[in-house]
Enzyme design. Structure first.
Site, PDB file in Angstrom:
ATOM      1  N   ASP A  60      37.946  24.302  55.431  1.00 20.40           N
ATOM      2  CA  ASP A  60      37.732  24.304  54.164  1.00 20.40           C
ATOM      3  C   ASP A  60      36.496  23.967  53.516  1.00 20.40           C
ATOM      4  O   ASP A  60      35.945  23.276  54.420  1.00 20.40           O
ATOM      5  CB  ASP A  60      38.703  23.640  53.279  1.00 20.40           C
ATOM      6  CG  ASP A  60      38.883  23.828  51.933  1.00 20.40           C
ATOM      7  OD1 ASP A  60      38.230  24.605  51.170  1.00 20.40           O
ATOM      8  OD2 ASP A  60      39.565  23.217  51.117  1.00 20.40           O
ATOM      9  N   SER A  61      35.785  24.750  52.732  1.00 23.04           N
ATOM     10  CA  SER A  61      34.361  24.282  52.413  1.00 23.04           C
ATOM     11  C   SER A  61      34.023  22.918  51.702  1.00 23.04           C
ATOM     12  O   SER A  61      32.972  22.435  51.752  1.00 23.04           O
ATOM     13  CB  SER A  61      33.886  25.319  51.283  1.00 23.04           C
ATOM     14  OG  SER A  61      34.421  25.137  50.121  1.00 23.04           O
ATOM     15  N   GLY A  62      35.110  22.468  51.203  1.00 20.62           N
ATOM     16  CA  GLY A  62      34.886  21.103  50.479  1.00 20.62           C
ATOM     17  C   GLY A  62      35.037  21.317  49.061  1.00 20.62           C
ATOM     18  O   GLY A  62      35.118  20.232  48.359  1.00 20.62           O
TER      19      GLY A  62
ATOM     20  N   ASP B 102      33.060  27.038  46.973  1.00 19.92           N
ATOM     21  CA  ASP B 102      33.114  27.773  45.782  1.00 19.92           C
ATOM     22  C   ASP B 102      33.301  26.436  44.870  1.00 19.92           C
ATOM     23  O   ASP B 102      33.616  25.182  45.141  1.00 19.92           O
ATOM     24  CB  ASP B 102      34.436  28.386  45.670  1.00 19.92           C
ATOM     25  CG  ASP B 102      35.727  27.788  46.242  1.00 19.92           C
ATOM     26  OD1 ASP B 102      35.724  26.807  46.753  1.00 19.92           O
ATOM     27  OD2 ASP B 102      36.678  27.971  45.809  1.00 19.92           O
TER      28      ASP B 102
ATOM     29  N   GLY C 133      41.968  28.757  44.006  1.00 21.96           N
ATOM     30  CA  GLY C 133      42.476  28.476  42.484  1.00 21.96           C
ATOM     31  C   GLY C 133      43.974  28.671  42.308  1.00 21.96           C
ATOM     32  O   GLY C 133      44.289  28.561  41.272  1.00 21.96           O
TER      33      GLY C 133
ATOM     34  N   CYS D 265      67.179  24.267  65.128  1.00 25.90           N
ATOM     35  CA  CYS D 265      65.757  23.632  65.174  1.00 25.90           C
ATOM     36  C   CYS D 265      65.652  23.268  66.699  1.00 25.90           C
ATOM     37  O   CYS D 265      66.578  22.503  67.012  1.00 25.90           O
ATOM     38  CB  CYS D 265      65.365  22.876  64.169  1.00 25.90           C
ATOM     39  SG  CYS D 265      63.579  22.384  64.691  1.00 25.90           S
TER      40      CYS D 265
ATOM     41  N   HIS E  81      59.232  18.100  63.192  1.00 23.39           N
ATOM     42  CA  HIS E  81      60.066  18.950  62.964  1.00 23.39           C
ATOM     43  C   HIS E  81      59.589  19.815  61.778  1.00 23.39           C
ATOM     44  O   HIS E  81      60.129  21.081  61.716  1.00 23.39           O
ATOM     45  CB  HIS E  81      61.292  18.298  62.210  1.00 23.39           C
ATOM     46  CG  HIS E  81      62.263  18.909  61.401  1.00 23.39           C
ATOM     47  ND1 HIS E  81      63.320  20.015  61.945  1.00 23.39           N
ATOM     48  CD2 HIS E  81      62.444  19.194  59.879  1.00 23.39           C
ATOM     49  CE1 HIS E  81      63.747  20.551  61.186  1.00 23.39           C
ATOM     50  NE2 HIS E  81      63.419  20.067  59.877  1.00 23.39           N
TER      51      HIS E  81
END
Length: 374
Positions: free
Chosen positions: A91-93, A145, A215, A303, A334
């Site tokens: 992620d860009s921050g 962004d 967003g 599971c 889990h």
């Protein structure tokens, strides 16, 4: 195009695909566990891989502050640093900077902010965000962004989106193309269809290896989120991957896949593992609840994770109540296994042309809720 994307099949708007990177392939739809600070919390890298995860997410903001991008680069990059040889997206921050509120100052060139860890001052621009992600050696770089807050008026959303589009163009110029590495643009515009359309057009004109919808999952609710996807994803190129950022709950993921999304990330499965929350086929469980203290059953009979194969709800309840670290480890494993099982089910259903029936069965089982023991 630095990343490869192969569209293997469709079922309605849903897509079954494959992303090729310099560190391996990613089968889509895909869920990315959060490795924000260079680790998926409470998990060993090989344990993450055993759940079926093929890609993890790191974060520019956190890694630039601790331990520092240059330090990670000197250690051979993030793959080597965290012992994850598979693909990584960072992620860009932008979202983290938005959340700082009083600690940040926004201007047309970028953001100046104070570290929430030690108060030191830092500067993040589109170019610097790209540079940090290059230093980390991430396979998928996200454009910097200005993540629009919620609630927001349309004029404020328009200003935020247009600023992000200017930053996207600057970031694209700063990005260095390499085989097996790519840059994603981020669609903004809040819940306003015209703004989303304007943002998509701007990003396509710039040209990216993939497109993210940002967003959302900021408080607008599922109905509004799905409404944004209904108008946004049909405008995105068919030959590039689509990523819905920060989403979400299992039902959000299923609904978004039906609307054409390929990639997801969310803090819920790992945070839930540390807060006694377990995700199951029949909804969510709070393992701190006293009703589990004598329950010999596993969390979920179907599971295959170690928590379900080897331990009872009673044991997990005990670990949580006495605050043993093992409880968080087992519940996190889990939850990540459950999320990867959902993605595997979605991929199989799209391939088989049975997504609608699969989704209906998923919804029905979630609605049944957990059945208490006799």
């Amino acid at each position: 195009m630095s990343l490869s994307f192969e569209l293997l099949g469709t079922d309605g708007a849903a897509r079954r695909g494959r992303i090729g990177t310099a560190h391996g392939t990613v089968e889509t739809p895909a869920f990315m566990p959060l490795g924000t600070g260079g680790t998926v919390k409470a998990m060993l890298p090989q344990s993450v891989a055993e759940t079926g995860a093929e890609i993890v997410l790191g974060n520019t903001f956190h890694l630039m502050l601790r331990p520092g991008a240059e330090r990670v680069a000197a250690q051979g990059g993030l793959h080597k640093f965290m012992n994850w040889p598979r693909p990584i997206l960072t992620d860009s921050g932008g979202f983290q900077v938005m959340s700082l509120k009083d600690l940040r100052k926004l201007d047309p060139d970028g953001v100046t902010f104070r570290s929430p860890f030690d108060g030191s001052q830092h500067r993040l621009t589109p170019e610097r965000s790209i540079k940090i992600q290059h230093l980390l050696d991430t396979n998928i770089t996200m454009s910097f962004d200005e993540c629009t807050s919620w609630p927001v008026a349309e004029d404020a959303a328009a200003f935020s989106m247009r600023l992000s589009m200017k930053w996207a163009e600057r970031g694209r110029r700063a990005f260095v193309d390499r085989p097996g590495y790519g840059l994603f643009g981020i669609v903004q515009g809040s819940v306003f269809p015209d703004l989303r359309a304007e943002s998509v057009k701007a990003l396509i004109d710039i040209g990216f290896d993939g497109y993210a919808v940002g967003g959302l999952a900021v408080g607008e609710g599922q109905q509004a989120m799905f409404g944004v996807l209904d108008v946004t994803t049909p405008m995105l190129p068919d030959d590039r991957p689509r990523y819905l950022m920060g989403v979400g709950r299992p039902a959000d993921i299923v609904g978004a896949v039906k609307r054409g999304i390929d990639m997801f990330d969310c803090v819920l499965p790992t945070r839930g593992g540390r807060t006694a929350q377990a995700f199951t086929r029949r909804g969510e469980l709070n393992l701190r609840n006293a009703r589990h203290r004598d329950d010999h059953r596993p969390i979920d009979e179907q599971c295959a994770c170690p928590a379900c194969r080897h331990h009872s709800r009673a044991y997990l309840h005990h670990l949580i109540r006495v605050e043993e670290i093992l409880g968080a480890m087992l519940l996190t494993w889990h939850n990540l296994q459950y999320y990867q099982d959902i993605m595997r089910g979605l991929r199989d259903a799209i391939e088989g042309g049975s997504l609608d029936s699969w989704a209906a069965a998923f919804e029905e089982e979630q609605g049944r809720g957990d059945i208490p023991p006799l």
